[in-house]
Design an enzyme around this catalytic site. Structure first.
Site, PDB file in Angstrom:
ATOM      1  N   GLY A  10       0.792  -1.092   0.253  1.00 19.03           N
ATOM      2  CA  GLY A  10       0.261   0.054   0.373  1.00 19.03           C
ATOM      3  C   GLY A  10       0.588   1.390  -0.300  1.00 19.03           C
ATOM      4  N   SER A 124      -2.632   7.083  14.214  1.00 14.58           N
ATOM      5  CA  SER A 124      -3.578   7.502  13.580  1.00 14.58           C
ATOM      6  C   SER A 124      -4.238   8.568  14.584  1.00 14.58           C
ATOM      7  CB  SER A 124      -5.158   7.212  12.833  1.00 14.58           C
ATOM      8  OG  SER A 124      -5.704   8.951  12.736  1.00 14.58           O
ATOM      9  N   TYR A 149     -13.868   3.564  11.361  1.00 15.82           N
ATOM     10  CA  TYR A 149     -12.658   3.085  10.749  1.00 15.82           C
ATOM     11  C   TYR A 149     -11.579   4.116  12.410  1.00 15.82           C
ATOM     12  CZ  TYR A 149      -7.791   5.008   9.458  1.00 15.82           C
ATOM     13  OH  TYR A 149      -6.555   4.912   9.718  1.00 15.82           O
ATOM     14  N   LYS A 153      -8.515   1.745  15.200  1.00 13.28           N
ATOM     15  CA  LYS A 153      -7.948   2.466  16.040  1.00 13.28           C
ATOM     16  C   LYS A 153      -7.706   2.808  17.178  1.00 13.28           C
ATOM     17  CE  LYS A 153      -5.542   2.913  11.828  1.00 13.28           C
ATOM     18  NZ  LYS A 153      -5.051   1.788  11.110  1.00 13.28           N
ATOM     19  N   PHE A 178      -0.127  11.769  10.710  1.00 18.93           N
ATOM     20  CA  PHE A 178      -0.907  12.825  10.480  1.00 18.93           C
ATOM     21  C   PHE A 178      -1.289  12.480   9.641  1.00 18.93           C
ATOM     22  CE2 PHE A 178      -1.639  15.369  14.644  1.00 18.93           C
ATOM     23  CZ  PHE A 178      -0.693  14.430  15.908  1.00 18.93           C
ATOM     24  N   ARG A 231      -4.496  21.243   9.830  1.00 17.88           N
ATOM     25  CA  ARG A 231      -4.149  19.499   9.166  1.00 17.88           C
ATOM     26  C   ARG A 231      -2.860  19.875   9.156  1.00 17.88           C
ATOM     27  NH1 ARG A 231      -8.498  19.032  10.383  1.00 17.88           N
ATOM     28  NH2 ARG A 231      -9.805  17.763   9.552  1.00 17.88           N
TER      29      ARG A 231
HETATM   30  P1  NAD Z   1      -3.104   1.052   2.179  1.00 14.73           P
HETATM   31  O1  NAD Z   1      -4.446   0.748   1.335  1.00 14.73           O
HETATM   32  O2  NAD Z   1      -2.359   2.102   0.551  1.00 14.73           O
HETATM   33  O3  NAD Z   1      -2.607   0.337   2.680  1.00 14.73           O
HETATM   34  C1  NAD Z   1      -2.976  -1.219   3.235  1.00 14.73           C
HETATM   35  C2  NAD Z   1      -2.305  -2.321   1.919  1.00 14.73           C
HETATM   36  O4  NAD Z   1      -2.603  -3.159   3.239  1.00 14.73           O
HETATM   37  C3  NAD Z   1      -3.151  -2.233   0.954  1.00 14.73           C
HETATM   38  O5  NAD Z   1      -1.929  -3.046   0.811  1.00 14.73           O
HETATM   39  C4  NAD Z   1      -4.133  -3.082   1.331  1.00 14.73           C
HETATM   40  O6  NAD Z   1      -4.646  -4.377   0.305  1.00 14.73           O
HETATM   41  C5  NAD Z   1      -3.756  -4.333   2.386  1.00 14.73           C
HETATM   42  N1  NAD Z   1      -4.939  -4.618   3.554  1.00 14.73           N
HETATM   43  C6  NAD Z   1      -5.770  -4.732   4.162  1.00 14.73           C
HETATM   44  N2  NAD Z   1      -6.475  -5.571   4.064  1.00 14.73           N
HETATM   45  C7  NAD Z   1      -5.136  -6.350   3.951  1.00 14.73           C
HETATM   46  C8  NAD Z   1      -5.745  -7.944   4.591  1.00 14.73           C
HETATM   47  N3  NAD Z   1      -6.993  -8.318   6.109  1.00 14.73           N
HETATM   48  N4  NAD Z   1      -4.404  -8.687   4.300  1.00 14.73           N
HETATM   49  C9  NAD Z   1      -3.870  -8.394   3.834  1.00 14.73           C
HETATM   50  N5  NAD Z   1      -3.690  -6.953   3.285  1.00 14.73           N
HETATM   51  C10 NAD Z   1      -4.959  -6.447   3.260  1.00 14.73           C
HETATM   52  O7  NAD Z   1      -3.431   2.561   3.030  1.00 14.73           O
HETATM   53  P2  NAD Z   1      -2.523   3.208   3.774  1.00 14.73           P
HETATM   54  O8  NAD Z   1      -2.395   4.570   3.430  1.00 14.73           O
HETATM   55  O9  NAD Z   1      -0.793   2.712   3.575  1.00 14.73           O
HETATM   56  O10 NAD Z   1      -2.170   2.928   5.325  1.00 14.73           O
HETATM   57  C11 NAD Z   1      -1.414   1.540   5.571  1.00 14.73           C
HETATM   58  C12 NAD Z   1      -2.513   2.329   6.983  1.00 14.73           C
HETATM   59  O11 NAD Z   1      -2.333   3.704   8.185  1.00 14.73           O
HETATM   60  C13 NAD Z   1      -3.677   1.617   7.658  1.00 14.73           C
HETATM   61  O12 NAD Z   1      -3.900   0.900   8.764  1.00 14.73           O
HETATM   62  C14 NAD Z   1      -4.149   3.162   7.534  1.00 14.73           C
HETATM   63  O13 NAD Z   1      -5.620   3.007   8.672  1.00 14.73           O
HETATM   64  C15 NAD Z   1      -3.017   3.617   8.866  1.00 14.73           C
HETATM   65  N6  NAD Z   1      -3.113   5.766   8.594  1.00 14.73           N
HETATM   66  C16 NAD Z   1      -2.889   6.080   7.602  1.00 14.73           C
HETATM   67  C17 NAD Z   1      -3.582   7.281   7.046  1.00 14.73           C
HETATM   68  C18 NAD Z   1      -2.976   7.919   5.522  1.00 14.73           C
HETATM   69  O14 NAD Z   1      -4.098   9.312   5.551  1.00 14.73           O
HETATM   70  N7  NAD Z   1      -3.034   7.078   4.939  1.00 14.73           N
HETATM   71  C19 NAD Z   1      -3.403   7.651   8.351  1.00 14.73           C
HETATM   72  C20 NAD Z   1      -3.096   7.614   9.180  1.00 14.73           C
HETATM   73  C21 NAD Z   1      -3.072   6.185   9.279  1.00 14.73           C
HETATM   74  C1  WQD Z   2      -8.075  16.991   4.680  1.00 14.95           C
HETATM   75  C2  WQD Z   2      -8.395  18.320   5.368  1.00 14.95           C
HETATM   76  C3  WQD Z   2     -11.132  18.478   4.512  1.00 14.95           C
HETATM   77  C4  WQD Z   2     -11.094  16.348   0.953  1.00 14.95           C
HETATM   78  C5  WQD Z   2      -8.422  11.975   7.491  1.00 14.95           C
HETATM   79  C6  WQD Z   2      -8.898  10.088   8.562  1.00 14.95           C
HETATM   80  C7  WQD Z   2      -8.029  10.410   9.594  1.00 14.95           C
HETATM   81  C8  WQD Z   2      -6.158  10.382   8.358  1.00 14.95           C
HETATM   82  C9  WQD Z   2      -6.087  10.664   7.866  1.00 14.95           C
HETATM   83  C10 WQD Z   2      -6.591   7.642   8.573  1.00 14.95           C
HETATM   84  C11 WQD Z   2      -9.732  18.734   5.399  1.00 14.95           C
HETATM   85  C12 WQD Z   2     -10.498  19.107   3.612  1.00 14.95           C
HETATM   86  C13 WQD Z   2     -10.691  16.979   1.606  1.00 14.95           C
HETATM   87  C14 WQD Z   2     -11.510  16.571  -0.186  1.00 14.95           C
HETATM   88  C15 WQD Z   2     -11.032  19.257   1.589  1.00 14.95           C
HETATM   89  N1  WQD Z   2      -6.794   9.056   7.899  1.00 14.95           N
HETATM   90  N2  WQD Z   2     -11.282  18.496   2.449  1.00 14.95           N
HETATM   91  N3  WQD Z   2     -12.029  18.553   0.151  1.00 14.95           N
HETATM   92  O1  WQD Z   2      -9.636  14.124   7.446  1.00 14.95           O
HETATM   93  O2  WQD Z   2      -7.847  15.096   8.143  1.00 14.95           O
HETATM   94  O3  WQD Z   2      -7.981  12.782   7.872  1.00 14.95           O
HETATM   95  O4  WQD Z   2      -6.973  11.131   6.390  1.00 14.95           O
HETATM   96  O5  WQD Z   2      -5.955   7.119  10.139  1.00 14.95           O
HETATM   97  O6  WQD Z   2      -8.435   9.537  10.124  1.00 14.95           O
HETATM   98  O7  WQD Z   2      -9.804  11.097   8.635  1.00 14.95           O
HETATM   99  O8  WQD Z   2      -7.735  14.118   5.404  1.00 14.95           O
HETATM  100  O9  WQD Z   2      -6.694  14.485   3.556  1.00 14.95           O
HETATM  101  O10 WQD Z   2      -9.547  13.880   3.935  1.00 14.95           O
HETATM  102  O11 WQD Z   2      -8.875  15.928   4.567  1.00 14.95           O
HETATM  103  O12 WQD Z   2     -11.861  20.045   1.561  1.00 14.95           O
HETATM  104  O13 WQD Z   2     -12.164  16.775  -1.832  1.00 14.95           O
HETATM  105  O14 WQD Z   2      -9.487  18.733   3.344  1.00 14.95           O
HETATM  106  O15 WQD Z   2     -12.084  18.730   4.931  1.00 14.95           O
HETATM  107  O16 WQD Z   2      -9.852  19.450   6.422  1.00 14.95           O
HETATM  108  P1  WQD Z   2      -8.583  13.817   6.916  1.00 14.95           P
HETATM  109  P2  WQD Z   2      -8.472  14.164   4.090  1.00 14.95           P
END
Ligand code: NAD
Ligand code: WQD
Length: 338
Positions: A10, A124, A149, A153, A178, A231
């Protein structure tokens, strides 16, 4: 160390895999490709300069995960394999609770059987919930989330803390991310959302490349300097470096540690649009729309603990985040798909 990356194909996992390889570690990836592509692993090998052992499997499949531990002498697990679309989690809560919690339990049980004692978890900033005021500090109590979601976490942090309490040999590192944006500076790997992007930066990038007509800014009347939400955006490569530090820290420490991974500097939605336009020279059409349910007006990290304890510091600027996102999007307009 030999590190198992669950969900390593991912967005965050693939960038972390490259940095682990470059730091001299070995990488094993298990992913079901439900939100990623095997092509990402091929490119990780190209950028990391080394082969990766990979398995296509569901991390809820205990027999398969057992087999991975049998076939590889894993020193540390990083658990990225979560479902992460906030809106979808409201519609399909059971899918989110099943996937996110079951994967965590399966990994913990298989680690125990195999005698593996180091676990790094993708948590997160969302766990700080609605009760805490920014900047968020690791010592704050977890708050209430506005969606399933976020609750997964919170629950997984609790499960991991309980597991570590019961097993003094276990090391658990909770990394609270973040807002990760950007891509590897080569433009070879990046974020490849399926369908309409939920997050701001991929949406901006798709407007810029012509896949979407315009961006809707969710709310222009928040109590912030320009009325849009604030953010803490962090370059995904800085985040990846944070994982390398966490894995190396876990080698010599026991118990639970929590680290915020953010820059500590907040930017508004309009700041991001302007920064993207100035870093890339491409105009981003947008209009101000209604607020999105569940959005908090502002949050950012206090990142002092990660700096002090892990010796980790972000190095990349907002301009780098925008430029690298654009390089990835421009070179791969349809992501890994085409
Ligand atoms: P992503 O979806 O790109 O990566 C997650 C990967 O896990 C994917 O490749 C998906 O195919 C795989 N996956 C999901 N469920 C699975 C399962 N049951 N078995 C095997 N593979 C599985 O997401 P990401 O942005 O890389 O996020 C990674 C982690 O970080 C997630 O747990 C997400 O909640 C957390 N996180 C992401 C963000 C963000 O904004 N991207 C922010 C905070 C936390
Ligand atoms: C950022 C800002 C939106 C899209 C989310 C999850 C959080 C974490 C990170 C996993 C906000 C604004 C967005 C659009 C917009 N993920 N926005 N137009 O909501 O801060 O965090 O991703 O853990 O848990 O909630 O991130 O990128 O969605 O939004 O105006 O089309 O952009 O309102 O202010 P967010 P985001």
């Amino acid at each position: 160390m030999k590190v198992l990356l669950a969900g390593g194909a991912g967005y965050i996992g693939s960038h972390t895999a490259v940095q682990l390889l470059r730091a001299g570690h070995e990488v094993v990836i298990v992913d079901d490709f439900s939100n990623s592509s095997p092509e990402a692993i091929r490119r990780v090998e190209e950028l990391g300069g080394k082969k990766v052992v990979s398995y296509e499997a569901d991390v809820k499949d205990k027999e398969k995960v057992r087999q991975i531990f049998r076939e590889n002498d894993i020193d540390c697990v990083i658990h990225f394999a979560g479902l992460k679309a906030v809106g979808e989690s409201v519609r399909l809560p059971l899918k989110y609770y099943r996937n996110n919690i079951d994967t965590t339990l399966t990994l913990l049980e298989c680690m125990e059987e195999a005698g593996c004692t180091r676990f790094v978890f993708s948590s997160s900033a969302t766990v700080y919930g609605e009760e805490n005021d920014p900047p968020y500090v690791e010592t704050m109590k977890r708050g209430s989330c506005s969606n399933p979601y976020g609750w997964t976490k919170v629950m997984m942090e609790e499960i991991l803390e309980d597991a570590a309490k019961a097993n003094p040999k276990l090391t658990v590192i909770l990394l609270r991310y973040f807002n990760p944006i950007g891509a590897h500076e080569s433009g070879r790997i990046g974020e490849d959302p399926q369908g309409i992007p939920n997050n701001l930066m991929p949406y901006i990038a798709q407007v810029a490349v012509g896949r979407r007509d315009h961006l809707t800014v969710f709310g222009g009347d928040y109590p912030t300097p320009d009325g849009t939400c604030l953010r803490d955006y962090i370059h995904v490569m800085d985040l990846a470096d944070g994982h390398v530090k966490a894995v190396e820290y876990a080698e010599n420490h026991r118990g639970v540690e929590i680290f915020n991974l953010g820059t500590g500097t907040p930017y508004s939605v309009l700041d991001i649009i302007k920064a993207f336009e100035s870093a890339t020279g491409v105009k981003v059409k947008y209009e101000i729309g209604p607020r999105r349910a569940g959005d908090l007006p502002k949050f950012w990290a206090d990142s002092a603990k990660a700096q002090k304890v892990l010796g980790w510091k972000t190095k990349r600027s907002l301009e780098d985040m925008c430029r690298d996102t654009w390089k990835w999007q421009k070179n791969n307009p349809m992501g890994y798909g085409k």
